[in-house]
Design an enzyme around this catalytic site. Structure first.
Site, PDB file in Angstrom:
ATOM      1  N   GLU A  94      12.618  29.426  80.220  1.00  0.00           N
ATOM      2  CA  GLU A  94      11.552  28.793  79.960  1.00  0.00           C
ATOM      3  C   GLU A  94      12.378  26.480  79.957  1.00  0.00           C
ATOM      4  O   GLU A  94      13.182  26.460  79.186  1.00  0.00           O
ATOM      5  CB  GLU A  94      11.129  28.274  78.510  1.00  0.00           C
ATOM      6  N   CYS A 113       9.123  19.289  76.200  1.00  0.00           N
ATOM      7  CA  CYS A 113       9.642  19.433  77.703  1.00  0.00           C
ATOM      8  C   CYS A 113       8.012  18.729  78.732  1.00  0.00           C
ATOM      9  O   CYS A 113       8.149  18.903  79.704  1.00  0.00           O
ATOM     10  CB  CYS A 113       9.502  20.782  77.546  1.00  0.00           C
TER      11      CYS A 113
HETATM   12  P1  NAD Z   1      19.975  22.609  76.993  1.00  0.00           P
HETATM   13  O1  NAD Z   1      20.164  23.013  78.563  1.00  0.00           O
HETATM   14  O2  NAD Z   1      20.941  21.643  77.015  1.00  0.00           O
HETATM   15  O3  NAD Z   1      20.122  23.708  75.721  1.00  0.00           O
HETATM   16  C1  NAD Z   1      19.212  25.328  76.124  1.00  0.00           C
HETATM   17  C2  NAD Z   1      19.915  26.623  74.874  1.00  0.00           C
HETATM   18  O4  NAD Z   1      21.220  26.063  75.638  1.00  0.00           O
HETATM   19  C3  NAD Z   1      21.479  25.806  73.606  1.00  0.00           C
HETATM   20  O5  NAD Z   1      21.198  26.491  72.303  1.00  0.00           O
HETATM   21  C4  NAD Z   1      22.076  25.801  73.623  1.00  0.00           C
HETATM   22  O6  NAD Z   1      23.135  25.671  72.985  1.00  0.00           O
HETATM   23  C5  NAD Z   1      22.661  26.090  74.630  1.00  0.00           C
HETATM   24  N1  NAD Z   1      23.106  25.947  75.752  1.00  0.00           N
HETATM   25  C6  NAD Z   1      23.759  24.870  76.542  1.00  0.00           C
HETATM   26  N2  NAD Z   1      24.679  24.390  77.033  1.00  0.00           N
HETATM   27  C7  NAD Z   1      25.337  26.364  77.464  1.00  0.00           C
HETATM   28  C8  NAD Z   1      26.144  26.932  78.364  1.00  0.00           C
HETATM   29  N3  NAD Z   1      27.043  26.009  79.174  1.00  0.00           N
HETATM   30  N4  NAD Z   1      26.038  28.182  78.368  1.00  0.00           N
HETATM   31  C9  NAD Z   1      25.726  28.171  77.511  1.00  0.00           C
HETATM   32  N5  NAD Z   1      24.266  28.135  76.695  1.00  0.00           N
HETATM   33  C10 NAD Z   1      24.417  26.820  76.793  1.00  0.00           C
HETATM   34  O7  NAD Z   1      18.454  22.179  76.216  1.00  0.00           O
HETATM   35  P2  NAD Z   1      18.242  20.856  74.922  1.00  0.00           P
HETATM   36  O8  NAD Z   1      18.745  19.424  75.781  1.00  0.00           O
HETATM   37  O9  NAD Z   1      18.508  21.929  74.158  1.00  0.00           O
HETATM   38  O10 NAD Z   1      16.083  20.951  75.930  1.00  0.00           O
HETATM   39  C11 NAD Z   1      16.386  20.273  76.510  1.00  0.00           C
HETATM   40  C12 NAD Z   1      16.072  21.179  78.367  1.00  0.00           C
HETATM   41  O11 NAD Z   1      14.246  22.323  77.873  1.00  0.00           O
HETATM   42  C13 NAD Z   1      14.412  19.985  79.304  1.00  0.00           C
HETATM   43  O12 NAD Z   1      15.253  19.683  80.394  1.00  0.00           O
HETATM   44  C14 NAD Z   1      13.337  20.169  78.995  1.00  0.00           C
HETATM   45  O13 NAD Z   1      12.395  20.023  79.437  1.00  0.00           O
HETATM   46  C15 NAD Z   1      13.329  21.435  78.415  1.00  0.00           C
HETATM   47  N6  NAD Z   1      13.064  22.390  77.082  1.00  0.00           N
HETATM   48  C16 NAD Z   1      11.994  23.349  77.534  1.00  0.00           C
HETATM   49  C17 NAD Z   1      10.938  23.845  77.820  1.00  0.00           C
HETATM   50  C18 NAD Z   1       9.814  25.336  78.057  1.00  0.00           C
HETATM   51  O14 NAD Z   1       9.357  25.311  77.221  1.00  0.00           O
HETATM   52  N7  NAD Z   1       9.820  25.048  79.134  1.00  0.00           N
HETATM   53  C19 NAD Z   1      10.278  23.785  76.624  1.00  0.00           C
HETATM   54  C20 NAD Z   1      11.276  22.285  75.553  1.00  0.00           C
HETATM   55  C21 NAD Z   1      12.937  21.818  76.090  1.00  0.00           C
END
Ligand code: NAD
Length: 454
Positions: free
Chosen positions: A207, A241
Site C-alpha cells: 500500500e 496518502c
Molecule cells: P516509509 O516507507 O518511510 O516507512 C514505512 C515503514 O517502512 C515504516 O514502518 C518504516 O520503519 C519502514 N522502513 C522505512 N525505511 C525502511 C528501509 N530502508 N527498510 C525497511 N523498512 C523501512 O513511509 P512513511 O513515511 O511511514 O509513510 C509515508 C508514505 O506512505 C507516503 O508515500 C504515503 O503516500 C504512503 N502511505 C500509503 C498509504 C496507503 O494506504 N496506500 C497509507 C499511508 C501512507
C-alpha cells in the site's frame, strides 16, 4: 525474531487459529483493548504530532471498529467452503473452494494514521485465521510504544506480537520466513520490501502513495468543490496518502476557484491555527516541505514555524509541472493549483506521472466524468468528493502500479490474507474411459463434444 516466528508457525500448525470462534475471540480482544484505552491512545498520538481526540476517533478508531464489526458479522460466511458447479468432463464430481489462512503474516505500518494503518491489516489477518507480527512505524514513538504495550500485554505472542523498531529491525524482519507481508509506506521502501519478499517468494500486499490529482471542471458545484477539497487536503496537515496532491482546474474558473478555496480555509481557521493544528511529523519532513514552496507562487498561506513544526494551509498558483512541488508526492499542507484549457491535455499531463493511489473528479458533466475515470489508471477515488471513498468498506482499498499491489478493507481484506484452495471431489463408482489409451478418433470426438458443455 527467528524464535518468535518459529513459535507462531508451530502454533499455526496446530490449526487452532482456523476455528471461527478463535478468530472472533481475537477480534473481540482487540476491540476491547482499543475501546478501554482510548484515552491512552489519544494522549500518545497528541504527544507525537498533536492529533486531536476527535480526528483520531474519526479517521482511525472508528474505521477500526467498523472493520472489526464487519469481520465478526461475516466471518462464518467468508471462511466457509464455497460450492461451485462441475463441468461435464469431470462428471460425476462435486467442486468447491476452501478459504485457508496463509500462516504467519508480517504487517509493516506507516506513521501518518498510525493506529488505523497498523491495525486494519491486522484485523483482516486475524479474521482470516492467521498469526501476526506487527512492526508499527517508529516515527510517532509514543503511538508505537502504546500499540506495543497494549497488544503485547493482551495477546498470546503465538498469535499476535508487536515488534518495535526502525530500519534495522525491519530489515531483520524481512529476512525471516513469513507466509505473507503486508506493507504500508512509500514507493521507495515498497521496492525494498518487494525485493526481500522475492527471495522467498512470499506474497505481498503493498500500500504505497503517489501524486493523486483532483480535476475541477467548469461546470462543477464550485462552492461544494472548494469545501470538500479543503477538508480532504488539509486533514492531518495534508499527511494523508489519498489527499488530493494537486488540483487541475479549468482556466475559465480558476480565479473563482482560488477565491473559494481561500474563503473555505478562512472559515476553518480555528482548525488550521498553529495551536490546534496537526504537526508535521518531524524536522526532516518540515525541511522537505519548506523547500517545496516557491515564494513567488503563494496565493494563500505560506506561514511556517519550524519550532512547532507548523505549516499554514498553503495554496500555490501559476504552477507548472516543472516546479518543485510537482517533482514528488507532497504529503503536507501545500496545494498547487494548475490551470488547463482542455481536459484531453490535462489528462495527458497527469498521465506523465506513475499511476496514482487516488484521483478525484469534480464535475456535473457525465461525459467528462466518464472520460477521466476511463483514461486515467489509479487505485480508487471519488466523484465530487475526496478521501471519503476509504470510509466505505465495500470498496476495496489499494493502489495500482507504483501506488500499490493488492487491496484490503472489508471482504477484500479477508481475501488478501486468504488462499482459496480449489478442490475437485470425485467418487469412485464411475470412470469414463475417454481420457485413457488407446487415443482413438471416436474418443477425441466425444471429448470435443463434452468440452462444448463446460
Ligand atoms: P516509509 O516507507 O518511510 O516507512 C514505512 C515503514 O517502512 C515504516 O514502518 C518504516 O520503519 C519502514 N522502513 C522505512 N525505511 C525502511 C528501509 N530502508 N527498510 C525497511 N523498512 C523501512 O513511509 P512513511 O513515511 O511511514 O509513510 C509515508 C508514505 O506512505 C507516503 O508515500 C504515503 O503516500 C504512503 N502511505 C500509503 C498509504 C496507503 O494506504 N496506500 C497509507 C499511508 C501512507
Amino acid at each position: 525474531m527467528k524464535q518468535l516466528i518459529a513459535t507462531q508457525k508451530e502454533f499455526f500448525n496446530t490449526h487452532t487459529t482456523k476455528a471461527v470462534s478463535f478468530r472472533k475471540k481475537q477480534l473481540n480482544t482487540l476491540e476491547t483493548v482499543l475501546k478501554e484505552n482510548e484515552s491512552l491512545l489519544n494522549e500518545a498520538i497528541y504527544g507525537d504530532f498533536k492529533k486531536s481526540g476527535f480526528e483520531t476517533y474519526v479517521s482511525e478508531l472508528a474505521l477500526l471498529y467498523h472493520d472489526i464489526k464487519q469481520a465478526k458479522r461475516n466471518l462464518k460466511n467468508w471462511s466457509g467452503r464455497k460450492r461451485v458447479s462441475t463441468n461435464l468432463l469431470n462428471f460425476p464430481a462435486t467442486s468447491y473452494i476452501i478459504p485457508e489462512p496463509l500462516g504467519v503474516c508480517l504487517v509493516i505500518g506507516a506513521w501518518n494514521y498510525p493506529y488505523q494503518l497498523s491495525l486494519a491489516p491486522v484485523v483482516a489477518a486475524l479474521a482470516a485465521g492467521n498469526t501476526v507480527v506487527l512492526k508499527p512505524s517508529e516515527l510517532p514513538a509514543n503511538t508505537s510504544n502504546i500499540i506495543a504495550q497494549l497488544i503485547n500485554e493482551n495477546f498470546d505472542p503465538r498469535v499476535f506480537k508487536v515488534i518495535e523498531g526502525g530500519v534495522p529491525e525491519t530489515t531483520e524482519l524481512l529476512k525471516q520466513d513469513f507466509d505473507k507481508i503486508f506493507f504500508t509506506g512509500s514507493t521507495k521502501v515498497g521496492k525494498i520490501v518487494y525485493k526481500a519478499a522475492a527471495e522467498t517468494l512470499t506474497p505481498v500486499t503493498l500500500e504505497m502513495g503517489g501524486k493523486s490529482p483532483a480535476f475541477v471542471t467548469e461546470d462543477c458545484n464550485m462552492k461544494m468543490t472548494a469545501k470538500r477539497l479543503v477538508w480532504a487536503k488539509f486533514l492531518n496537515a495534508g499527511q494523508t496518502c489519498i489527499a488530493p496532491d494537486y488540483v487541475m482546474v479549468h482556466e475559465r474558473v480558476k480565479d473563482e476557484f482560488l477565491e473559494l478555496l481561500k474563503a473555505e480555509i478562512e472559515k476553518e481557521r480555528f482548525a488550521f491555527e498553529n495551536d490546534n493544528c496537526v504537526q508535521i511529523i518531524n524536522d526532516d519532513n518540515f525541511d522537505r516541505l519548506e523547500k517545496m514552496i516557491p515564494q513567488d507562487k503563494i496565493y494563500y498561506g505560506g506561514t511556517l514555524s519550524k519550532e512547532s513544526r507548523y505549516i499554514q494551509p498553503t495554496v500555490l498558483q501559476n504552477i507548472s509541472f516543472d516546479d518543485a512541488p510537482m517533482q514528488e508526492e507532497i504529503f503536507g499542507p501545500i496545494l498547487p493549483v494548475i490551470a488547463y484549457t482542455n481536459v484531453e491535455d490535462a489528462i495527458s499531463k497527469v498521465r506523465t506521472f506513475p499511476k496514482p493511489l487516488s484521483c478525484y473528479v469534480f464535475t456535473s458533466d457525465k461525459k467528462t466524468k466518464q472520460k477521466i475515470l476511463k483514461e486515467i489508471s489509479f487505485g480508487g477515488g471519488a466523484v465530487n468528493d475526496a478521501v471519503m471513498h476509504i470510509s466505505n468498506p465495500n470498496l476495496p482499498f489499494g493502489g495500482v502500479g507504483q501506488s500499490g499491489i493488492g487491496s484490503y478493507h472489508g471482504k477484500a481484506g479477508f481475501d488478501c490474507f486468504t488462499h482459496y484452495k480449489s478442490i475437485l471431489d470425485k467418487p469412485t463408482w464411475l470412470e469414463l474411459p475417454i481420457k485413457y489409451y488407446p487415443h482413438t478418433k471416436n474418443k477425441l470426438k466425444w471429448i470435443k463434444r463434452m468440452m462444448r458443455w463446460q
